[in-house]
Design an enzyme around this catalytic site. Structure first.
Site, PDB file in Angstrom:
ATOM      1  N   GLY A  53       0.825  -1.201   0.000  1.00 27.47           N
ATOM      2  CA  GLY A  53       0.000   0.000   0.000  1.00 27.47           C
ATOM      3  C   GLY A  53       0.862   1.255   0.000  1.00 27.47           C
ATOM      4  O   GLY A  53       2.098   1.191  -0.042  1.00 27.47           O
ATOM      5  N   ASP A  97      12.760 -10.940   5.237  1.00 25.61           N
ATOM      6  CA  ASP A  97      12.585 -10.156   4.012  1.00 25.61           C
ATOM      7  C   ASP A  97      13.569  -8.995   3.967  1.00 25.61           C
ATOM      8  O   ASP A  97      13.212  -7.879   3.600  1.00 25.61           O
ATOM      9  CB  ASP A  97      11.151  -9.635   3.912  1.00 25.61           C
ATOM     10  CG  ASP A  97      10.762  -9.241   2.482  1.00 25.61           C
ATOM     11  OD1 ASP A  97      11.429  -9.723   1.541  1.00 25.61           O
ATOM     12  OD2 ASP A  97       9.813  -8.469   2.309  1.00 25.61           O
TER      13      ASP A  97
END
Length: 822
Positions: free
Chosen positions: A516, A629
């Site tokens: 987002g 990540d």
């Protein structure tokens, strides 16, 4: 009689010559080639290969098409690099590669094999597959091909072609639409197989999910075409080496294909001999319920019964619709583990998307239901495999997205959804007691709230509340992360966040990823913040959001991004961080103009800072944290270019002496994943070490691992290894720093990076050892072996964020096709 015999002999010789011509016309050798205007024809005359101009374009391309429908091109070689005149040539060069040449003998496209063929021949098969093989080989199976066009699909899936992943090489095979009917270059739409948890097929527009077919239930992909058993069969292959699906026609005489058109429609087409045209047998999205998440979360879409969108029991429509969903269903009652719950069976359903799920292949349905009932966050459960009467347990957590009623139990299954057990009327006496006692219970809390609010107002803060973590954040800690009910947390109101960001204006927007947008905000006390507004299509559910918030709130280190608070009002999931003036590391190192702003001293500070941050996560924080990540875009830079690790949405915590875990849901970014995690779901602190090694090489070279291509290797890891073997490691360094850096320091850093990206996790150092190596506290470093993923094409793909980019060919127009793992 003699005349009749002569006629038969002449006819026989003519047929024989025609047959020999036909056999010769399906292939070329190094001694032959085809020009524009000439063709290769498959042995049974089904497919042709040649040069064409699409639509109204005058550009020339090399392609394959059905002979009965020359305008229906099923594969294009030079999609991004047209030939501007009708003088193209397809030939085999001295290395055995197929090459497409223009009038000036410039190479427009190449098969670009890494192995040199001894006696190559290129042949167009009856399947429509253009293959390169050794001429003397009698083995014509797929495994014997040196190269094949089926490995590099365009916009069409033919019978026998694969959509999915080659786990040995890291290659993904997927379809990409043409840009327009006149331009075969890669368009906006892709059709690909998602292999996380269970195989599902998605239609994307960029990174946006448009439609979903699946998941695979052991027989078929749910919500697929209902006539599947009559025309063709779907074959799903799931092995250690590859996961893919293909289809085969029951009638070899049938001519069919699946095509993604420039408008984003997936169509199954069947050739109609009577009308000499294509008949559309299946199209997706076909109805509104096939549009991904059309009805929003926690609702069911049903095209047969109005209203098409219906909220699940326990939810009600929200009057404030957002821009993503047609409607939004919110809870109509407080969710509490103490409240009686039950499960209601819904038949003929397309199950929700596998965004936040767990899979247990050993459980039966009864055990699955009991496990789900005992977990307050479990929203639904179902069989994961319908073969042999059903087996396994699939449980959903968080919001349920993209459910629909399917047709006549042909493409759906049964799912059990959690609903409130009792009717409102039966609870009336209890509510009377509660309402009577409510004023007494809330009065002390109200007084405390009022005093705190008054203090916060005096300080000029925009917080509506500063309180103990909400009950829903504290309880139900099934992961055993040790979340304390005494932890403090800052909650912002949605109105205050809106005011701080000028109503989420475009002027305040810092960027946007798969999760987002991120906005710059300014609190009433003047402090600047970064506001991360989680998109409903990001795939991050409430549990992952809670995980990130709770985790960062407990982590305190100068090289970790600082969290101010969050907002979970009106269905929003918003996190508020310290503002990092210089954005992220990838903003600099991968940009030719901005990378010069990072001199050698600054890069060393960034490398050491990231290493210190990881060391804290692995060894010195209260719980051992695996980031999972780590990459350049998740390293933020403050105004002084100090690095801070961010984005803990998929991080995992270990307690005690726990060192390794595994998961069926692999999330992260390909190119930074360790091999044991990407292929088998195993992760540990050594997984982060691998990611750090990749990041270290990227910082030194200013090159991206997933977009690095070179003649001898397809990855930055392979390039670094080749230079190291040749004692030329210093050449990896960005040329702009050649005069700044010390040779010995650069060599040591590269050696540390290679040790971090070793294929076996046990061969990699810990971050404690890495920090010591970087500081030259360990003098005698072990010699690295050849790293993982040295000579394979790494597909840049974010699993968690579904960051899909249709990059079908290189800037120099050479389509890479190396298929050999190291």
């Amino acid at each position: 009689m003699e005349n009749l015999s002569s006629f038969y002999i002449i006819s026989y010789l003519t047929s024989l010559l025609a047959l020999q011509f036909s056999l010769a016309a399906d292939s070329i050798t190094p001694a032959t080639f085809i020009r524009d205007g000439e063709k290769l024809v498959s042995p049974s005359q089904r497919f042709e290969l040649g040069f064409f101009s699409p639509g109204n374009s005058k550009n020339r391309y090399l392609g394959v098409w059905y002979k009965k429908s020359p305008d229906t091109v099923v594969w294009v070689a030079n999609r991004n690099c047209p030939i501007l005149d009708p003088h193209g040539i397809l030939a085999i060069n001295n290395n055995g590669n197929l090459v497409l040449l223009n009038q000036a003998n410039g190479t427009i496209w190449s098969s670009n094999m890494s192995k040199e063929a001894k006696s190559p021949v290129a042949q167009l098969l009856d399947t429509g597959n253009l293959v390169l093989r050794e001429n003397f080989s009698n083995n014509t199976s797929e495994g014997s091909y040196l190269w094949q066009s089926f490995d590099f699909p365009s916009d069409t899936l033919l019978p026998g072609m694969k959509v999915g992943w080659d786990l040995k090489t890291g290659r993904e095979r997927y379809l990409t639409s043409w840009r327009t009917a006149d331009d075969p270059s890669p368009g906006k739409f892709t059709y690909r197989l998602d292999i996380h948890v269970l195989p599902q097929i998605f239609l994307y527009k960029g990174s946006l999910k448009l439609a979903r077919i699946g998941p695979w239930n052991g027989f078929i992909f749910e919500d697929g075409p209902t006539f599947i058993d009559y025309l063709y069969k779907i074959i799903l292959v799931d092995t250690e080496d590859e996961i893919y699906y293909r289809y085969e026609s029951y009638n070899n005489l049938s001519i069919m294909m699946l095509k993604i058109n420039p408008l984003g429609k997936i169509q199954r087409l069947l050739w109609n001999e009577g009308s000499s045209g294509w008949q559309v047998m299946f199209s997706a999205p076909g109805d509104v319920c096939q549009n991904y998440g059309h009805c929003g979360a926690n609702s069911i879409c049903n095209v047969d019964n109005p209203p098409k969108c219906e909220c699940l029991k326990g939810f009600k429509p929200n009057s404030q619709h957002n821009q993503t969903w047609a409607t939004t269903c919110v809870r109509s009652h407080l969710s509490d583990c103490k409240t009686a719950n039950q499960f209601k069976r819904f038949d003929d359903m397309k199950v929700p998307d596998l965004l936040d799920v767990s899979l247990n292949e050993g459980m039966n349905l009864e055990e699955c239901g009991a496990e789900c009932l005992n977990n307050c966050t479990c929203r639904a459960y179902a069989y994961f495999n319908l073969t042999r009467g059903g087996s396994g347990c699939l449980m959903w957590f968080g919001d349920l997205i993209d459910m629909r009623k399917t047709l006549a139990n042909l493409t759906g299954q049964s799912i059990y959804l959690r609903v409130p057990a009792s009717e409102p009327g039966k609870k009336r006496p209890l509510w009377i007691v509660v309402l009577a006692a409510l004023p007494v219970a809330i009065l002390p809390a109200f007084l405390i709230f009022y005093r705190r609010k008054k203090k916060l107002k005096e300080k000029g803060d925009i917080l509506l509340n500063h309180c103990l973590i909400a009950k829903e954040f504290c309880e139900g800690d099934s992961a055993g992360t040790g979340k304390s009910k005494e932890s403090w947390f800052l909650f912002f109101s949605l109105s205050s966040i809106s005011a701080a960001t000028d109503n989420f204006s475009e002027e305040n927007k810092l960027g946007e990823g798969g999760f987002g947008p991120v906005y710059k905000g300014k609190l009433l006390n003047g402090e600047e913040v970064a506001v991360k507004r989680l998109s409903s299509k990001s795939g991050q559910g409430l549990e992952e959001f809670k995980n990130e918030m709770m985790l960062i709130a407990k982590l305190q280190h100068r090289n970790l991004v600082r969290l101010f608070g969050c907002c979970i009002e009106q269905g929003e999931k918003i996190s508020i961080y310290e503002y990092m003036a210089n954005k992220s590391l990838d903003f600099f190192i991968f940009d030719p103009a901005r990378k010069d702003l990072l001199d050698w001293t600054t890069r060393v500070r960034i490398i050491e800072g990231v290493a210190q941050g990881l060391l804290y996560l692995h060894q010195y924080s209260r719980l051992r944290v695996i980031h999972r990540d780590l990459k350049a875009s998740n390293v933020l830079l403050d105004s002084d270019m100090n690095p801070k690790i961010s984005d803990f949405g998929i991080a995992r915590t270990f307690g005690g002496d726990e060192m390794q875990s595994n998961t069926n849901r692999i999330v992260g970014t390909y190119g930074y994943m360790s091999p044991e995690y990407a292929l088998h779901g195993l992760f540990s602190i050594k997984s982060d070490v691998f990611s750090f090694g990749v990041l270290l090489l990227e910082i030194l070279s200013s090159k991206k691992n997933t977009r690095f291509y070179n003649t001898d290797s397809l990855t930055l890891l392979g390039h670094a290894w080749n230079l190291w073997k040749d004692d030329k490691a210093w050449k990896l360094l960005d040329p702009t720093m050649q005069n700044e850096a010390l040779y010995s320091m650069v060599t040591r850093y590269i050696k540390v990076a290679l040790l971090c990206v070793q294929e076996n996790a046990t061969d990699r150092p810990t971050m404690l050892e890495v920090v010591a190596m970087l500081k030259d506290e360990i003098v005698n470093l072990p010699s690295p072996h050849q790293p993982a993923f040295s000579y394979v094409q790494i597909v840049e793909r974010s699993v968690l964020l579904a960051n899909i980019n249709a990059e079908a060919s290189l800037g120099n127009c050479l389509t890479l096709s190396v298929v050999d793992a190291r």
